[in-house]
Design a protein around this motif. Structure first.
Motif, short mmCIF file in Angstrom:
data_model
loop_
_atom_site.label_atom_id
_atom_site.label_comp_id
_atom_site.label_asym_id
_atom_site.label_seq_id
_atom_site.Cartn_x
_atom_site.Cartn_y
_atom_site.Cartn_z
N VAL A 135 0.85 -1.19 0.00
CA VAL A 135 0.00 0.00 0.00
C VAL A 135 0.89 1.24 0.00
CG1 VAL A 135 -1.76 1.28 1.29
CG2 VAL A 135 -1.78 -1.24 1.29
N THR A 136 0.61 2.15 -0.95
CA THR A 136 1.33 3.42 -1.03
C THR A 136 0.31 4.54 -1.07
OG1 THR A 136 3.09 2.33 -2.28
CG2 THR A 136 3.06 4.73 -2.32
N SER A 162 -2.40 0.09 9.70
CA SER A 162 -2.39 1.43 10.28
C SER A 162 -0.98 2.02 10.22
CB SER A 162 -2.90 1.41 11.73
OG SER A 162 -2.07 0.63 12.54
N GLY A 163 -0.92 3.33 10.33
CA GLY A 163 0.37 4.01 10.29
C GLY A 163 0.22 5.46 10.67
N TRP A 199 4.78 10.56 -1.83
CA TRP A 199 4.40 9.15 -1.70
C TRP A 199 4.91 8.61 -0.38
CZ3 TRP A 199 1.30 7.07 -5.40
CH2 TRP A 199 1.22 7.75 -6.61
N GLN A 200 4.08 7.82 0.31
CA GLN A 200 4.49 7.16 1.55
C GLN A 200 4.08 5.70 1.47
OE1 GLN A 200 3.18 8.90 5.31
NE2 GLN A 200 3.17 6.90 6.28
N GLY A 201 5.06 4.81 1.57
CA GLY A 201 4.75 3.39 1.69
C GLY A 201 4.10 3.17 3.04
N ALA A 202 2.99 2.44 3.06
CA ALA A 202 2.24 2.26 4.31
C ALA A 202 2.31 0.84 4.85
CB ALA A 202 0.78 2.66 4.09
N VAL A 210 -2.45 3.50 -3.79
CA VAL A 210 -2.06 2.52 -4.80
C VAL A 210 -1.78 1.19 -4.11
CG1 VAL A 210 -0.40 1.94 -6.62
CG2 VAL A 210 -1.09 4.33 -6.27
N LEU A 211 -2.38 0.12 -4.64
CA LEU A 211 -2.19 -1.23 -4.13
C LEU A 211 -1.48 -2.05 -5.20
CD1 LEU A 211 -5.87 -1.59 -2.91
CD2 LEU A 211 -3.91 -1.07 -1.47
N GLU A 212 -0.33 -2.61 -4.86
CA GLU A 212 0.44 -3.42 -5.82
C GLU A 212 0.68 -4.79 -5.23
OE1 GLU A 212 3.39 -0.80 -8.26
OE2 GLU A 212 3.53 -0.21 -6.14
#
Length: 129
Positions: A51-52, A76-77, A90-93, A124-126
């Motif tokens: 998740v980004t 969560s974050g 952009w933050q990777g979550a 964004v979900l990869e």
């Protein structure tokens, strides 16, 4: 590219203060713990997804916590600052487990919000390797 993009303009918006802002095509004025956004999507393959977040957050509002919820899965974050409300980054979550098929995903604060949570442009979900 196989990613799933949850755009602010496609979200269902709930709560007393959250709004869609046309200027940056983001969800903003996220001031209440009752505010949340939700998307219904088709997940092509079950599994773990990275998740980004694409968002803006002024330094004075940083430190609020968020949750991404899909069924029993919760990621969560903490919202980190970008340089201003006009500067997106952009933050990777982290990773979340998603089922295949039609599913609903929700993004909200985790607890009370100090000032504003963030201005969310997209999630964004990869598929994780």
């Amino acid at each position: 590219d196989g990613s799933i993009r949850l755009l602010a303009m496609d979200a269902e918006i709930f709560g007393p203060s959250l709004v869609y802002e046309e200027r940056y095509r983001n969800l903003g004025f996220w001031a209440s713990a009752e505010d949340y956004a939700a998307w219904t999507m088709e997940v092509p393959t079950a599994g773990r997804y990275a998740v980004t977040l694409d968002y803006a957050c002024a330094p004075e509002a940083a430190g609020n916590r968020f949750m991404l919820v899909c069924g029993d899965e919760i990621l969560s974050g903490e919202v980190r600052a970008t340089s201003s409300w006009d500067q997106y980054d952009w933050q990777g979550a982290g990773l979340i487990e998603l089922p295949a098929g039609r599913t609903r995903i929700m993004f909200r604060s985790e607890g009370p919000v100090q000032q504003y949570l963030l201005d969310l442009h997209q999630i964004v979900l990869e598929k994780a390797q």
